[in-house]
Each structure stands twice: as C-alpha cells, then as structure tokens.
Design an enzyme around this catalytic site. Structure first.
Site, PDB file in Angstrom:
ATOM      1  NE  ARG A  70      40.827  31.264  18.333  1.00  0.00           N
ATOM      2  CZ  ARG A  70      41.947  30.687  18.773  1.00  0.00           C
ATOM      3  NH1 ARG A  70      42.108  29.382  18.699  1.00  0.00           N
ATOM      4  NH2 ARG A  70      42.899  31.428  19.306  1.00  0.00           N
TER       5      ARG A  70
ATOM      6  CG  HIS B  36      46.150  35.017  17.234  1.00  0.00           C
ATOM      7  ND1 HIS B  36      45.158  35.365  18.123  1.00  0.00           N
ATOM      8  CD2 HIS B  36      46.639  33.822  17.675  1.00  0.00           C
ATOM      9  CE1 HIS B  36      45.053  34.434  19.053  1.00  0.00           C
ATOM     10  NE2 HIS B  36      45.941  33.488  18.813  1.00  0.00           N
TER      11      HIS B  36
ATOM     12  CD  GLN C 240      49.872  33.907  21.048  1.00  0.00           C
ATOM     13  OE1 GLN C 240      48.948  33.145  21.310  1.00  0.00           O
ATOM     14  NE2 GLN C 240      50.992  33.945  21.768  1.00  0.00           N
TER      15      GLN C 240
ATOM     16  CG  ASP D 236      51.587  29.635  13.897  1.00  0.00           C
ATOM     17  OD1 ASP D 236      51.334  28.673  14.655  1.00  0.00           O
ATOM     18  OD2 ASP D 236      50.700  30.389  13.444  1.00  0.00           O
TER      19      ASP D 236
ATOM     20  CB  CYS E 267      51.121  31.535  19.063  1.00  0.00           C
ATOM     21  SG  CYS E 267      50.674  30.553  17.610  1.00  0.00           S
TER      22      CYS E 267
ATOM     23  NE  ARG F 133      46.931  35.067  23.944  1.00  0.00           N
ATOM     24  CZ  ARG F 133      46.136  34.341  23.158  1.00  0.00           C
ATOM     25  NH1 ARG F 133      46.528  33.156  22.755  1.00  0.00           N
ATOM     26  NH2 ARG F 133      44.969  34.812  22.748  1.00  0.00           N
TER      27      ARG F 133
HETATM   28  N1  NVA Z   1      48.192  30.154  12.810  1.00  0.00           N
HETATM   29  C1  NVA Z   1      47.517  29.325  13.770  1.00  0.00           C
HETATM   30  C2  NVA Z   1      47.534  29.960  15.122  1.00  0.00           C
HETATM   31  C3  NVA Z   1      46.869  29.158  16.195  1.00  0.00           C
HETATM   32  C4  NVA Z   1      46.860  29.826  17.528  1.00  0.00           C
HETATM   33  C5  NVA Z   1      46.100  29.066  13.311  1.00  0.00           C
HETATM   34  O1  NVA Z   1      45.435  30.004  12.850  1.00  0.00           O
HETATM   35  O2  NVA Z   1      45.649  27.916  13.378  1.00  0.00           O
HETATM   36  N1   CP Z   2      47.828  30.501  20.828  1.00  0.00           N
HETATM   37  C1   CP Z   2      46.492  30.309  20.799  1.00  0.00           C
HETATM   38  O1   CP Z   2      45.702  31.158  20.357  1.00  0.00           O
HETATM   39  O2   CP Z   2      46.106  29.119  21.322  1.00  0.00           O
HETATM   40  P1   CP Z   2      44.633  28.500  21.307  1.00  0.00           P
HETATM   41  O3   CP Z   2      44.330  28.139  19.875  1.00  0.00           O
HETATM   42  O4   CP Z   2      44.725  27.309  22.206  1.00  0.00           O
HETATM   43  O5   CP Z   2      43.681  29.535  21.797  1.00  0.00           O
END
Ligand code: NVA
Ligand code: CP
Length: 299
Positions: free
Chosen positions: A100, A127, A130, A218, A258, A286
């Site tokens: 990540r 992502h 997800q 989101d 998500c 997930r």
């Molecule tokens: N768009 C959000 C998704 C988090 C799971 C982010 O990147 O923070």
């Molecule tokens: N939806 C998702 O990726 O959640 P986290 O940021 O908690 O991993």
C-alpha cells in the site's frame, strides 16, 4: 516470470470470472489450504489500513503462509532507502510483496527490480483488491454483472479508477458523477472505453444514480489529501448520497462504500445504516477475495 496484480486488467477476463467464483467457493466452504506453506509474504504499508492489512494477514495464514508486516515509519524506506534497493533485498527473503503506497510507479519499480509477485493493496491511482471484493458482493446478489448499472458519486479517485477497469472486465454499465476538477483520469477512462467498457460521465449525481442497481461513493479526501478536506467539502457540495438521491435508483438498489466512511459527508447516516447498505458484506468479502487473488498468483 512472477505474476503481479497491480490493476484489475492484470487478470485476463476469463480468469477474472474464475477468481470471482473461487472467492465465492472459499467463502461458502470456509476454505483453508496449504498453498502458501513455507512461503512468507511481506506487507509493506506506507498508508494506514484496517481491512486490507487484516484481511491479507488472515488470508495468507488461512492459505498456510506467513505474513510479515512493515511500514515506512519503522523501516529504512522512511529514511529514503531507494525502492529499487529495497526490492532487490526483499526478493532475497520473501515470496511476495503486498504493498500500500502512494504513486503507482512505486509498484512498477518493485516489479522491475524485484523478482517476486507484487500485489497492489491501494495506491493513489487504484484499489484493485477492493473492487474485486466488491464484484463478489454484487455477484452474490446479481450474478449477471453484464446486466447491471453501477453508479459512482463523488471523487474520481483510486476507487473510481478501479471501478472503471472493472467495467472492462465484468461488463457492467458504469455511470460516474464527479464535480468539476475531480473527474477520473482521462487516460484510464479512454483506455477502458477503447477496451469496450460501457461508461457514462456526468456532473449530475441524480443522472448517474437513475436506475442504478448499486450506488457507490467514497471519502472526498483520500489518504494523502487530508489538507484539501475543507476545499473539497465546498467542491463536493450536492454530492452526498442521501435518501432523496437513492430514491432515483432501481427498486431494491444497494448502497456501497469501501470504508472507512465519513458519515454526513459523502453519505447520510440514514442511508449508510439502512437495510440497502451492504458495506459490511463488502468488508467481509475482502478476506475471501484476497485468498482467491493469492491463489490466482501462486497456483
Ligand atoms: N479513496 C480512499 C480509499 C480508502 C480505502 C483512500 O485512498 O484513502
Ligand atoms: N477499504 C479499505 O481498503 O480499508 P482499509 O483502508 O481499512 O484497508
């Protein structure tokens, strides 16, 4: 050559359907295997995570492997050791990287300099894990994904981009409503359209949601954009998914997110907590989908 999962388009279309069915089977039969016995998968997280981290750690264990979690804060990554060096070192210890991070190009560097599989656990651009789980969540209710309409209301962000790629692979119609200046990346959109995706874009959330079977949103400011929160609240006014907006969706339409959520911003509390909200199934899926993705890579 190791297999990588950097975007949904890395899985050939016919195999993607198999991954989906396998995730469902893993869920229904609580599948445990020894596929990853003797293998160590490194989770490298440069941003916070609850679902992705835990579902991967648990999923790797349920497939018989060992997960090891590191962050940039407590490794030399945080002290600017180059990724191309890190990739070559970690390839000598481990059997896969689940990462990540910020720019997608960082994953590409890990692929180029390492020689073990790399899995995208979220970047600024995509992502994919997800969205694959979200495919399972929709498939459980509407197996014929080609016949459904999915609405995206809000930021043209990493989630929106992966829904765009998902439209190529799974054939649903995608309608995106984003405020001016927050549209999805033009190249990602054009590439998906060139590959046959059925996508419409609009500025009007009501138009995107009209007749939709699934309504997605989101947060307005993703990780790394926290300082833009106030500016974005202004730009995204009118983009809250609320009961009035949901009323224009298909009968029995579902709300998806998500997580984590900002209640009262991108979605109203009543919609988020309503029976139409399937967010906890998304979160559960997930785990099942991570296992199916890992099986696709390592089998
Ligand atoms: N768009 C959000 C998704 C988090 C799971 C982010 O990147 O923070
Ligand atoms: N939806 C998702 O990726 O959640 P986290 O940021 O908690 O991993």
């Amino acid at each position: 050559m190791p297999k990588h999962f950097l975007t949904i388009l890395d899985i050939p279309k016919d195999e993607a359907k198999q991954v989906l069915l396998r995730a469902k089977e893993m869920k229904d039969n609580k599948v445990r295997t020894d596929l990853l016995a003797g293998k160590t998968l490194l989770l490298i997280f440069e941003k916070a995570s609850t679902r992705t981290r835990v579902s991967f750690e648990v999923g790797v264990r349920q497939l018989g492997g060992d997960p090891v979690f590191i962050t940039s804060k407590d490794s030399q990554l945080g002290r600017s050791e180059p990724l191309k060096d890190t990739a070559r070192v970690l390839s000598r210890y481990a059997d896969g990287l689940i990462v990540r991070t910020f720019g997608q190009e960082k994953l590409e560097t890990l692929v180029e300099y390492g020689d073990i599989p790399v899995v995208n656990a979220l970047t600024d651009e995509y992502h994919p894990c997800q969205i694959m789980a979200d495919m399972l969540t929709m498939y459980e209710r509407t197996p014929n994904l080609e016949d459904i309409k999915v609405a995206w209301v809000g930021d043209g962000n990493n989630m929106a981009h992966s829904f765009i790629n998902g439209a190529v692979t799974f054939g649903y119609t995608l309608a995106l409503a984003c405020p001016e200046g927050y549209e999805p990346d033009k190249d990602i959109l054009e590439n998906a359209e060139r590959l046959g995706a059925k996508i419409v874009t609009t500025r009007d959330p009501a138009e995107a949601v009209r007749g939709a079977h699934y309504v997605n949103t989101d947060v307005w400011a993703s990780m790394g954009q926290e300082e833009e929160q106030k500016k974005r609240e202004v730009a995204f006014a009118g983009f809250e998914v609320n009961a009035a907006l949901m009323a224009g969706a298909a009968d029995n339409a579902k709300f998806m997110h998500c997580l984590p959520v900002h209640r009262g911003e991108e979605v109203s509390e009543d919609v988020f907590e309503s029976p139409a909200s399937i967010v906890w199934d998304q979160a559960e899926n997930r785990l099942h989908m991570q296992k199916a993705i890992l099986e696709w890579i390592y089998k």
